[in-house]
Design a protein around this motif. Sequence first.
Motif, PDB file in Angstrom:
ATOM      1  N   VAL A  85       1.797  97.772  60.688  1.00 37.54           N
ATOM      2  CA  VAL A  85       2.664  96.662  61.109  1.00 37.54           C
ATOM      3  C   VAL A  85       3.872  97.181  61.891  1.00 37.54           C
ATOM      4  O   VAL A  85       4.358  96.516  62.815  1.00 37.54           O
ATOM      5  CB  VAL A  85       3.121  95.820  59.894  1.00 37.54           C
ATOM      6  N   ALA A  86       4.346  98.368  61.546  1.00 37.82           N
ATOM      7  CA  ALA A  86       5.448  98.961  62.317  1.00 37.82           C
ATOM      8  C   ALA A  86       4.998  99.301  63.731  1.00 37.82           C
ATOM      9  O   ALA A  86       5.737  99.095  64.702  1.00 37.82           O
ATOM     10  CB  ALA A  86       5.966 100.210  61.617  1.00 37.82           C
ATOM     11  N   ASP A  87       3.793  99.812  63.856  1.00 37.81           N
ATOM     12  CA  ASP A  87       3.261 100.147  65.179  1.00 37.81           C
ATOM     13  C   ASP A  87       3.055  98.893  66.025  1.00 37.81           C
ATOM     14  O   ASP A  87       3.265  98.905  67.238  1.00 37.81           O
ATOM     15  CB  ASP A  87       1.943 100.913  65.027  1.00 37.81           C
ATOM     16  N   ILE A  88       2.658  97.794  65.391  1.00 34.57           N
ATOM     17  CA  ILE A  88       2.505  96.532  66.114  1.00 34.57           C
ATOM     18  C   ILE A  88       3.841  96.107  66.708  1.00 34.57           C
ATOM     19  O   ILE A  88       3.946  95.762  67.891  1.00 34.57           O
ATOM     20  CB  ILE A  88       1.946  95.427  65.184  1.00 34.57           C
ATOM     21  N   LEU A  89       4.888  96.137  65.895  1.00 32.01           N
ATOM     22  CA  LEU A  89       6.211  95.724  66.381  1.00 32.01           C
ATOM     23  C   LEU A  89       6.665  96.594  67.549  1.00 32.01           C
ATOM     24  O   LEU A  89       7.117  96.089  68.573  1.00 32.01           O
ATOM     25  CB  LEU A  89       7.232  95.790  65.240  1.00 32.01           C
ATOM     26  N   LEU A  90       6.537  97.917  67.398  1.00 38.15           N
ATOM     27  CA  LEU A  90       7.022  98.820  68.442  1.00 38.15           C
ATOM     28  C   LEU A  90       6.208  98.699  69.728  1.00 38.15           C
ATOM     29  O   LEU A  90       6.700  99.015  70.808  1.00 38.15           O
ATOM     30  CB  LEU A  90       6.982 100.262  67.930  1.00 38.15           C
ATOM     31  N   SER A  91       4.962  98.247  69.621  1.00 38.18           N
ATOM     32  CA  SER A  91       4.127  98.151  70.817  1.00 38.18           C
ATOM     33  C   SER A  91       4.308  96.839  71.566  1.00 38.18           C
ATOM     34  O   SER A  91       3.991  96.748  72.751  1.00 38.18           O
ATOM     35  CB  SER A  91       2.647  98.322  70.446  1.00 38.18           C
ATOM     36  N   VAL A  92       4.820  95.796  70.912  1.00 38.02           N
ATOM     37  CA  VAL A  92       4.943  94.498  71.575  1.00 38.02           C
ATOM     38  C   VAL A  92       6.391  94.139  71.936  1.00 38.02           C
ATOM     39  O   VAL A  92       6.629  93.106  72.558  1.00 38.02           O
ATOM     40  CB  VAL A  92       4.346  93.357  70.706  1.00 38.02           C
ATOM     41  N   VAL A  93       7.347  94.987  71.557  1.00 38.80           N
ATOM     42  CA  VAL A  93       8.759  94.719  71.823  1.00 38.80           C
ATOM     43  C   VAL A  93       9.295  95.790  72.766  1.00 38.80           C
ATOM     44  O   VAL A  93       8.997  96.977  72.600  1.00 38.80           O
ATOM     45  CB  VAL A  93       9.570  94.704  70.505  1.00 38.80           C
ATOM     46  N   VAL A  94      10.085  95.393  73.745  1.00 35.09           N
ATOM     47  CA  VAL A  94      10.657  96.344  74.694  1.00 35.09           C
ATOM     48  C   VAL A  94      11.644  97.251  73.975  1.00 35.09           C
ATOM     49  O   VAL A  94      12.271  96.847  72.996  1.00 35.09           O
ATOM     50  CB  VAL A  94      11.346  95.618  75.860  1.00 35.09           C
ATOM     51  N   PRO A  95      11.804  98.512  74.422  1.00 35.47           N
ATOM     52  CA  PRO A  95      12.612  99.481  73.677  1.00 35.47           C
ATOM     53  C   PRO A  95      14.047  99.058  73.424  1.00 35.47           C
ATOM     54  O   PRO A  95      14.606  99.364  72.378  1.00 35.47           O
ATOM     55  CB  PRO A  95      12.555 100.739  74.560  1.00 35.47           C
ATOM     56  N   ARG A  96      14.652  98.338  74.368  1.00 31.65           N
ATOM     57  CA  ARG A  96      16.090  98.126  74.256  1.00 31.65           C
ATOM     58  C   ARG A  96      16.492  97.110  73.194  1.00 31.65           C
ATOM     59  O   ARG A  96      17.669  96.988  72.878  1.00 31.65           O
ATOM     60  CB  ARG A  96      16.659  97.714  75.600  1.00 31.65           C
ATOM     61  N   CYS A  97      15.529  96.364  72.618  1.00 28.86           N
ATOM     62  CA  CYS A  97      15.910  95.465  71.522  1.00 28.86           C
ATOM     63  C   CYS A  97      15.015  95.657  70.299  1.00 28.86           C
ATOM     64  O   CYS A  97      14.799  94.730  69.538  1.00 28.86           O
ATOM     65  CB  CYS A  97      15.924  94.010  71.977  1.00 28.86           C
ATOM     66  N   ARG A  98      14.523  96.876  70.116  1.00 30.03           N
ATOM     67  CA  ARG A  98      13.708  97.141  68.931  1.00 30.03           C
ATOM     68  C   ARG A  98      14.525  97.114  67.644  1.00 30.03           C
ATOM     69  O   ARG A  98      14.031  96.711  66.593  1.00 30.03           O
ATOM     70  CB  ARG A  98      13.016  98.494  69.079  1.00 30.03           C
ATOM     71  N   GLY A  99      15.773  97.560  67.710  1.00 33.13           N
ATOM     72  CA  GLY A  99      16.616  97.496  66.519  1.00 33.13           C
ATOM     73  C   GLY A  99      16.815  96.059  66.069  1.00 33.13           C
ATOM     74  O   GLY A  99      16.744  95.748  64.874  1.00 33.13           O
ATOM     75  N   THR A 100      17.061  95.172  67.018  1.00 28.16           N
ATOM     76  CA  THR A 100      17.198  93.755  66.696  1.00 28.16           C
ATOM     77  C   THR A 100      15.887  93.187  66.160  1.00 28.16           C
ATOM     78  O   THR A 100      15.887  92.374  65.229  1.00 28.16           O
ATOM     79  CB  THR A 100      17.634  92.971  67.952  1.00 28.16           C
ATOM     80  N   ALA A 101      14.758  93.628  66.741  1.00 27.23           N
ATOM     81  CA  ALA A 101      13.453  93.152  66.260  1.00 27.23           C
ATOM     82  C   ALA A 101      13.204  93.603  64.830  1.00 27.23           C
ATOM     83  O   ALA A 101      12.737  92.820  63.983  1.00 27.23           O
ATOM     84  CB  ALA A 101      12.347  93.667  67.183  1.00 27.23           C
ATOM     85  N   GLU A 102      13.501  94.886  64.530  1.00 25.78           N
ATOM     86  CA  GLU A 102      13.356  95.379  63.161  1.00 25.78           C
ATOM     87  C   GLU A 102      14.237  94.571  62.216  1.00 25.78           C
ATOM     88  O   GLU A 102      13.812  94.190  61.122  1.00 25.78           O
ATOM     89  CB  GLU A 102      13.737  96.862  63.096  1.00 25.78           C
ATOM     90  N   ALA A 103      15.482  94.325  62.631  1.00 21.17           N
ATOM     91  CA  ALA A 103      16.413  93.583  61.786  1.00 21.17           C
ATOM     92  C   ALA A 103      15.920  92.160  61.540  1.00 21.17           C
ATOM     93  O   ALA A 103      15.983  91.657  60.414  1.00 21.17           O
ATOM     94  CB  ALA A 103      17.794  93.554  62.429  1.00 21.17           C
ATOM     95  N   LEU A 104      15.428  91.507  62.598  1.00 18.43           N
ATOM     96  CA  LEU A 104      14.953  90.134  62.448  1.00 18.43           C
ATOM     97  C   LEU A 104      13.723  90.077  61.546  1.00 18.43           C
ATOM     98  O   LEU A 104      13.598  89.168  60.708  1.00 18.43           O
ATOM     99  CB  LEU A 104      14.633  89.549  63.827  1.00 18.43           C
TER     100      LEU A 104
END
Length: 516
Positions: A392-411
Amino acid sequence: MSTRHLTPGQRELQSQSLGAGRHSEALASGQGVPSSVHNAWRLPRWRAYVAAAVLCYINLLNYMNWFIIAGVLLDIQKFFHISDSNAGLLQTVFIACLLLSAPVFGYLGDRHSRKATLSFGILLWSGAGLSGSFISPQYSWLFFLSRGVVGTGTASYSTIAPTVLADLFVKDHRTRMLAIFYIFIPVGSGLGYVLGSAVTKLTGSWRWALRIMPCLEAVALILLILLVPDPPRGAAEKHGEVAMRAPGSSWYEDIRYLGRNRSFVWSTLGVTAMAFVTGALGFWAPKFLFEARVLHGLQLPCFQEPCSSWDSFIFGALTVATGIIGVILGAEAARRYKKVNPRAEPLLCASSLLASAPCLYLALVLAPTTLVASYVFLALGELLLSCNWAVVADILLSVVVPRCRGTAEALQITVGHILGDAGSPYLTGLISSTLRTRRPDSYLQRFLSLQQSFLCCAFAIVLGGGCFLLTALYLEGDQAHARQPGAGTLDSKDVDSMDRESQGLLSGSRASTEDP
C-alpha cells in the motif's frame, strides 16, 4: 523590431518562453534534460543503505511505542481502576492526537527540513513516554494525556519517514526497501507486546517497560542526526530535476489534487479498513486470548497486578513471525506479478484482505471450542494482513507526485485513523461493556461479550478488499500522470491553459523579432 530594441523585461520574457519551448521539445523527443541536472544531487549507495537501516530501526521503536501498552493492559487496568471501555479509550486518545497532528507534520515535511521535524518527533514521544511511567493512580487522566503526546510525536515519523526513503531509492530498489521498512510495523508491534510482558515479569512493575524505551530512542536520535541525509524531494526519480524545480503549491491545492486522485482515494479507504481491524485486534487480542485460556481452565483469573503476561508474549511472537513472512511475501509477489499485470498491487491487497476475513472470523468463533485452531487461524489472518503493508505504501508513492507525498502520507494516516483504529479499540471495548451489563457476571459471559464485539472486524475487512478492487480500476492512469515530468497539483485544464499561454508568448516574441 529586432531584439536589440527590446526592453530588459521583454528580453527576459522572450528568454523564458524560448527556454520553456526548448525544454518541452526535449521532453517530447525523449532527450530529457542535460545530465548535469540529473547529477545535481547524488548520494553513495552505501550511504543510502545506512540511512535506510537507521530509518528502519526508528520505525521499530515507533511501533513498539504503539503497542507496548497493549502488552501490559491488564496491569494498567488494575493500577488505574479503569473499565474495558475506558481502556479502549487509551488507544483512541493516542490515535486521535496522532491524526490531528499528522496533517501539520505532512505540511512541514513537504516544505521544511524533514530531518529536523523527525528529530523533534522522537524527542516528543520519548519524553512523554518516560513521564507517563511516573504518574500515580489518582491521576489517571494524566496518563491518558501522556499517551496523546506520544501519539503526536509518532505522527511525525509515520508521515515523513516513507517520503525520505522514496527519495533515496527508485523502482525495484524502492519496493524492496519499503518492504524492509514496513516489516518493522508488525515486528515492532510484536516486540512491544514482548517487551512489555517480559519487563513486567522481570521487574514486577509495568512502569519499567516505559522507562526502557527512551534509552533506545536516544540512540535512534543520535543515529538520525549523524547518518540520515535530507534529500531533495523527488531526487531519486528520473524526472527528479523537474520535481525539485517545480513551483510551490499551497496546502489547499495539494489536498484538491489528492482528492481527484482516485487511486489514492480508494487505496486510502482500503488502508482505513485495515487500520480498523489491526487497531481492534492489536489492542484487545492479548486480553481475548487470556480470557480464552481461563475459559479452558489453562489459566487462573487475574484479580490483582501483575497479571499473567504469557498471552501477550505469544501474541507478540505471532505478530513478529507473521509480520516478517507476510511483508516479504507481499512485496515479492507484487514485484513479480507487476511484470505480468500492471494492476498487481491493488489486486494483491484485495485478495489478501478478502482471504483474511474468514480466517479472523474462524479464529474468534473457534476459541471457546479449541484454542489451538483459534491460534492457527489468527496467525493466518495476521499473515494475510501483513502482506499489504509495503504494497500500500508503494501504491501511494507511485500515484502521487513527489512534491506532495508528505501531505499524501499525512492525509492517508489521518483518514485511516479517524475512520479506523482511532475508534475501533474504544468501539470494541464499548460493545463488550454494553453486552456485559445485560448478562450475568461470569468469566464465560465476559469472554463471549468480547468475542462478539470483535465480529465487526471481519465485515470491515471485506469492505477494505472492495476498495482495493476499485483502486485497480484507476491505478494505471494515475501512475502515468505522476510519472509525467513536471506533473504537480495542477489539473489537465490548468496545464492546457499554461501551454496556450506559453505558446502565445512564444509567438508574440517571434513576431516582435521579425518586425523591421
